[in-house]
Design an enzyme around this catalytic site. Sequence first.
Site, mmCIF file in Angstrom:
data_model
loop_
_atom_site.group_PDB
_atom_site.id
_atom_site.type_symbol
_atom_site.label_atom_id
_atom_site.label_comp_id
_atom_site.label_asym_id
_atom_site.label_seq_id
_atom_site.Cartn_x
_atom_site.Cartn_y
_atom_site.Cartn_z
ATOM 1 N N SER A 176 -62.892 4.006 -37.054
ATOM 2 C CA SER A 176 -63.210 4.332 -35.544
ATOM 3 C C SER A 176 -62.314 3.756 -34.506
ATOM 4 C CB SER A 176 -64.817 4.147 -35.447
ATOM 5 O OG SER A 176 -65.476 4.872 -36.321
ATOM 6 N N SER A 177 -60.996 3.587 -35.076
ATOM 7 C CA SER A 177 -60.102 2.986 -34.088
ATOM 8 C C SER A 177 -59.998 3.555 -32.599
ATOM 9 C CB SER A 177 -58.714 3.068 -34.723
ATOM 10 O OG SER A 177 -58.479 2.650 -35.824
ATOM 11 N N MET A 205 -52.150 14.140 -36.746
ATOM 12 C CA MET A 205 -51.850 13.592 -38.174
ATOM 13 C C MET A 205 -50.463 12.741 -38.122
ATOM 14 S SD MET A 205 -52.668 16.056 -41.261
ATOM 15 C CE MET A 205 -54.346 17.044 -41.250
ATOM 16 N N ASP A 224 -59.590 8.113 -47.278
ATOM 17 C CA ASP A 224 -60.886 7.165 -47.302
ATOM 18 C C ASP A 224 -62.021 8.207 -47.368
ATOM 19 O OD1 ASP A 224 -61.985 4.347 -46.748
ATOM 20 O OD2 ASP A 224 -62.980 5.719 -45.277
ATOM 21 N N LYS A 256 -67.142 5.214 -51.545
ATOM 22 C CA LYS A 256 -67.983 4.126 -51.020
ATOM 23 C C LYS A 256 -69.435 4.447 -51.852
ATOM 24 C CE LYS A 256 -65.750 3.939 -46.585
ATOM 25 N NZ LYS A 256 -65.310 5.399 -46.489
ATOM 26 N N GLY A 289 -62.701 4.195 -30.960
ATOM 27 C CA GLY A 289 -63.899 3.776 -30.261
ATOM 28 C C GLY A 289 -65.036 4.835 -30.240
ATOM 29 N N PRO A 290 -65.437 5.242 -28.946
ATOM 30 C CA PRO A 290 -66.574 6.165 -28.557
ATOM 31 C C PRO A 290 -66.225 7.490 -29.266
ATOM 32 C CG PRO A 290 -65.813 5.102 -26.335
ATOM 33 C CD PRO A 290 -64.952 4.422 -27.713
ATOM 34 N N ALA A 291 -65.055 7.920 -29.306
ATOM 35 C CA ALA A 291 -64.524 9.330 -29.555
ATOM 36 C C ALA A 291 -65.303 9.959 -30.691
ATOM 37 C CB ALA A 291 -63.210 9.523 -29.768
ATOM 38 N N SER A 292 -65.827 9.235 -31.662
ATOM 39 C CA SER A 292 -66.233 9.638 -32.983
ATOM 40 C C SER A 292 -67.504 9.845 -32.782
ATOM 41 C CB SER A 292 -65.537 8.655 -34.136
ATOM 42 O OG SER A 292 -66.175 9.341 -35.444
ATOM 43 N N HIS A 299 -70.908 0.871 -49.156
ATOM 44 C CA HIS A 299 -70.733 1.305 -47.816
ATOM 45 C C HIS A 299 -71.507 0.566 -46.624
ATOM 46 C CE1 HIS A 299 -70.002 5.548 -46.048
ATOM 47 N NE2 HIS A 299 -69.859 4.548 -45.151
ATOM 48 N N ASN A 343 -50.396 9.910 -35.666
ATOM 49 C CA ASN A 343 -50.987 8.790 -36.233
ATOM 50 C C ASN A 343 -50.273 7.979 -37.167
ATOM 51 O OD1 ASN A 343 -52.961 9.375 -34.368
ATOM 52 N ND2 ASN A 343 -54.658 10.331 -35.928
ATOM 53 N N TYR A 380 -70.206 11.400 -47.112
ATOM 54 C CA TYR A 380 -69.379 12.442 -46.422
ATOM 55 C C TYR A 380 -69.570 13.724 -46.889
ATOM 56 C CZ TYR A 380 -67.050 8.178 -44.736
ATOM 57 O OH TYR A 380 -66.788 7.064 -44.283
HETATM 58 P P1 NAD Z 1 -61.335 8.225 -35.438
HETATM 59 O O1 NAD Z 1 -61.677 6.984 -34.194
HETATM 60 O O2 NAD Z 1 -60.338 7.907 -36.501
HETATM 61 O O3 NAD Z 1 -61.339 9.353 -34.551
HETATM 62 C C1 NAD Z 1 -62.055 9.724 -33.619
HETATM 63 C C2 NAD Z 1 -61.730 11.322 -33.162
HETATM 64 O O4 NAD Z 1 -60.286 11.086 -32.406
HETATM 65 C C3 NAD Z 1 -61.333 12.257 -34.187
HETATM 66 O O5 NAD Z 1 -62.473 13.220 -34.397
HETATM 67 C C4 NAD Z 1 -60.220 12.940 -33.602
HETATM 68 O O6 NAD Z 1 -60.725 14.169 -32.710
HETATM 69 C C5 NAD Z 1 -59.732 12.188 -32.468
HETATM 70 N N1 NAD Z 1 -58.296 11.941 -32.765
HETATM 71 C C6 NAD Z 1 -57.597 11.344 -33.687
HETATM 72 N N2 NAD Z 1 -56.335 11.347 -33.732
HETATM 73 C C7 NAD Z 1 -56.124 11.550 -32.556
HETATM 74 C C8 NAD Z 1 -54.789 11.287 -31.440
HETATM 75 N N3 NAD Z 1 -53.914 10.997 -32.072
HETATM 76 N N4 NAD Z 1 -54.924 11.574 -30.236
HETATM 77 C C9 NAD Z 1 -56.089 12.023 -29.872
HETATM 78 N N5 NAD Z 1 -57.407 12.038 -30.438
HETATM 79 C C10 NAD Z 1 -57.310 11.770 -31.762
HETATM 80 O O7 NAD Z 1 -62.997 8.800 -36.111
HETATM 81 P P2 NAD Z 1 -63.677 7.897 -37.252
HETATM 82 O O8 NAD Z 1 -63.715 9.362 -38.119
HETATM 83 O O9 NAD Z 1 -64.860 7.492 -36.805
HETATM 84 O O10 NAD Z 1 -62.916 6.902 -38.049
HETATM 85 C C11 NAD Z 1 -61.811 7.005 -39.131
HETATM 86 C C12 NAD Z 1 -62.175 7.033 -40.793
HETATM 87 O O11 NAD Z 1 -62.875 5.759 -40.639
HETATM 88 C C13 NAD Z 1 -63.406 8.110 -40.939
HETATM 89 O O12 NAD Z 1 -63.179 9.469 -40.834
HETATM 90 C C14 NAD Z 1 -63.840 7.445 -42.049
HETATM 91 O O13 NAD Z 1 -62.904 7.578 -43.281
HETATM 92 C C15 NAD Z 1 -64.021 5.853 -41.910
HETATM 93 N N6 NAD Z 1 -64.994 5.333 -41.336
HETATM 94 C C16 NAD Z 1 -65.804 4.534 -42.107
HETATM 95 C C17 NAD Z 1 -67.017 4.273 -41.892
HETATM 96 C C18 NAD Z 1 -67.821 3.216 -42.608
HETATM 97 O O14 NAD Z 1 -69.204 2.995 -42.168
HETATM 98 N N7 NAD Z 1 -67.192 2.382 -43.550
HETATM 99 C C19 NAD Z 1 -67.563 4.456 -40.488
HETATM 100 C C20 NAD Z 1 -66.809 5.375 -39.920
HETATM 101 C C21 NAD Z 1 -65.853 5.650 -40.091
#
Ligand code: NAD
Length: 322
Positions: free
Chosen positions: A215-216, A278, A44, A78, A218-221, A111, A281, A49
Amino acid sequence: MGPTIKLSSGYEMPQVGFGLWKVDNAICADTVYTAIKAGYRLFDGACDYGNEKECGEGVARAIKEGLVTREELFITSKLWPVFQDGDQVEPACRRSLADWGLEYFDLYLIHFPGALKYVDPAVRYPPGWHFDGEDQIVRSSTPTHVTWAAMEALVGKGLARSIGVSNFQAQLLYDVLRYAKVPPAALQIEHHPYLVQRELLALARAEGVAVTAYSSFGPASFLEFGFKHAEALVPLVEDPLISAVAAKYGKQPAQILLRWATQRGLAVIPKTTRLELMLQNLDSTGFDLDQADLDSITAKDAGIRFNQPSNYFSTDKMWIFG
Ligand code: NAD
C-alpha cells in the site's frame, strides 16, 4: 531484471514487484500476463485474494509463449489465519500451489499474526476473517511458534524456497527470531509516508530480514472500504510535497513514492490494472532522490495505519482503531 534484494535464504528477490490484492477475477489472468510482458517478475499473491487460479493462468500463458521461465519469476503467496494450526499449514500451501499451477513458492508468508479457528475450504474459500462468514471472530489456541515450525517444514519439503511474515510488529518479529531454525527471510508491512515504521525497519535491518512495503500509495487502496481516515486525507499522488518533488525530478508522484521506499532499502509491490501505470511503477528505480527530499517525505509520518484487521470488523469503519 531490475534491482534485487538478497534474502537470508540465499535467494534474490526483485525490488519492484506487482501486487495482486483486489485484482478482479475476470481480468486477473490478462493482468498478470500483461504485467509479465511489461517486465514484472515478482507477483505478490495470497489465498485471501481469491484469484490465485487466475494468476496461475496468466503465468502459464506467459511461460507457454516463452516470455519467461518459471525460474525467472518470483511468486509469493500467504497463509491465511484460519490455516495457522500446525497440521493445516502444509495443506493450505499445497492448495495455493495447486491453484497457481506451481510446484513451489519463492516466498510464503504468514499473512497476519494470530491463528483463527479452522474453516474447511469445502465450507468457504477463501475463508475471510469470520468463522461464520458474517461477523464471528473465533480464535484458535495455536501459538505462533507452532505455525512457524510448520512453515519451516515447507522449506524442508521444497514447497517454499523462502518463508516470512506479514503484518508482524517488532515484538512479534523478535519473538519468531528467538526460536526460528529458519529465520524469516522477509517481512511485508504497510508502509507509506503516513506510516514510515522507523523502529520496525531498524530492527528488521539489524536482524537481516528483508522488508517489503505494501500500500505504497497510502489511503488510495482503502477508499473502497469507506474508511473515514482514508477519505479524510489528501491522496498521496496529489499531495503538494510529493508533487513538488516529482516536478523537481521530472517524475510522476507515484514514482517518487516508490523510489522513497526503495531508497529506504525496501521492496515495493504496487498494484494497478492499467498498463501505463504498470510501466510507470516498474520504472521507478533509475533515479535517486537527494537525502533532503527523502527526509522531507519521511517527515510526513503520522502513524496512520489503514490495514488493521479491526478496521474491517467494525461497522462504522472507525477512527479509533486507525
Ligand atoms: P497500492 O497502494 O499499490 O495501490 C493503490 C491504488 O493506487 C491502486 O488501486 C491503483 O488504482 C492506484 N495506482 C497504482 N499505480 C498508480 C500510479 N502509478 N499512479 C496513480 N495511481 C496508481 O495498493 P495495494 O493493493 O493496497 O498494495 C499493493 C499490494 O500489496 C497488494 O496488491 C498486495 O499484493 C499487497 N498487500 C499486502 C497486504 C498484506 O496484508 N500483506 C495488505 C495490502 C496489500
